[in-house]
Design a protein around this motif. Structure first.
Motif, short mmCIF file in Angstrom:
data_model
loop_
_atom_site.label_atom_id
_atom_site.label_comp_id
_atom_site.label_asym_id
_atom_site.label_seq_id
_atom_site.Cartn_x
_atom_site.Cartn_y
_atom_site.Cartn_z
N THR A 115 7.58 80.30 12.89
CA THR A 115 7.92 78.98 13.43
C THR A 115 6.68 78.12 13.34
O THR A 115 5.60 78.52 13.81
N ARG A 135 8.00 74.00 18.94
CA ARG A 135 8.04 75.08 19.92
C ARG A 135 6.63 75.48 20.31
O ARG A 135 5.71 75.45 19.49
N ASN A 136 6.46 75.88 21.56
CA ASN A 136 5.12 76.26 22.03
C ASN A 136 4.61 77.53 21.35
O ASN A 136 3.40 77.76 21.29
N ASP A 137 5.52 78.36 20.86
CA ASP A 137 5.09 79.60 20.20
C ASP A 137 4.90 79.40 18.69
O ASP A 137 4.80 80.36 17.94
N SER A 138 4.84 78.14 18.24
CA SER A 138 4.66 77.86 16.81
C SER A 138 3.23 78.15 16.38
O SER A 138 2.30 78.13 17.18
N THR A 176 15.13 81.69 15.76
CA THR A 176 14.94 83.09 16.16
C THR A 176 14.91 84.01 14.95
O THR A 176 14.15 84.99 14.91
#
Length: 228
Positions: A200, A161-164, A195
């Motif tokens: 993450t 995920r890009n928000d990792s 979520t």
């Protein structure tokens, strides 16, 4: 390793030549249990596969411990979500045992770690590292995640995920208890699991490689996050 872990044997099926050879000590350890024997070609026809070690053993399964009992003294645990491939299950167990995980928890959708292929790929570590399933009455991920939090664990979703955050982030090493959650190859973790996690985490990769095999990713994650 199964015998050393306390599993109780029921019977042996062994190639005739091994009775006084490689199997002798194992048979001696097991007392008065039946030992069935034949030549290699007959055993292959009976079982449907090559007996690479010349011996099979039927054993009673031990009662699985509860999640609370498994986690009581653990600081780093692995959680497998719906991992159905027995080869991946076995490889992940081997990495978990070798790379400082204290236990493995499985959601009900996972393959049985005592499936023959999983046991073989694990090199018997399914008998060494504590493991259990989340009870079907404990819905995953909602109730399962809540149970982990009540036991003091911060949860880590391994996801692309890009928000990792990076796997070597100092905040992860600072956590007293971590539960590292891995999903099935291809599908990965369900959105509700990601979520609900505290972190993450993504493994940085080069040469435009977008992902690793689930077993390979587990080894990297366990090595980095299992450091004490």
């Amino acid at each position: 390793r199964a015998l050393d872990s306390g599993c109780r044997p029921i019977s042996f099926l062994v190639e005739h030549k091994h009775i006084e050879g490689e199997a002798k000590e194992l048979i001696r350890r097991c007392g008065e249990i039946p030992v069935y024997t034949a030549d290699y070609e007959v055993l292959v026809k009976l079982t449907g596969f090559a007996l690479t070690r010349g011996m099979l053993c039927a054993m009673t399964r031990r009662d699985l411990p509860s999640v609370k009992d498994i986690c009581k003294n653990a600081r780093r645990i692995a959680i497998l979500e719906n991992v159905v491939n027995p080869t991946n299950i076995g490889a992940i167990f081997r990495s978990a045992a070798a790379l400082h995980m204290d236990a493995v928890l499985l959601t009900p959708g996972c393959c049985d770690p005592l499936y023959r292929r999983a046991t073989r790929v694990s090199m018997g570590t399914v008998f060494q590292i504590p493991w259990t399933y989340f009870h079907k009455k404990v819905s995953w991920p909602e109730a399962g995640m809540e149970l982990l939090r009540s036991l003091g664990f911060k949860t880590v979703a391994m996801a692309l995920r890009n928000d990792s955050i990076s796997i070597d982030a100092p905040a992860l090493q600072a956590e007293e208890k971590l539960a590292i959650i891995l999903g099935a190859e291809g599908d990965g973790l369900v959105d509700a699991t990601i979520t609900g996690c505290d972190y993450t985490v993504k493994i940085p990769m080069s040469h435009e490689v977008d992902s690793l095999n689930g077993a390979a990713a587990s080894a990297v994650a366990f090595w980095e996050l299992g450091k004490r």
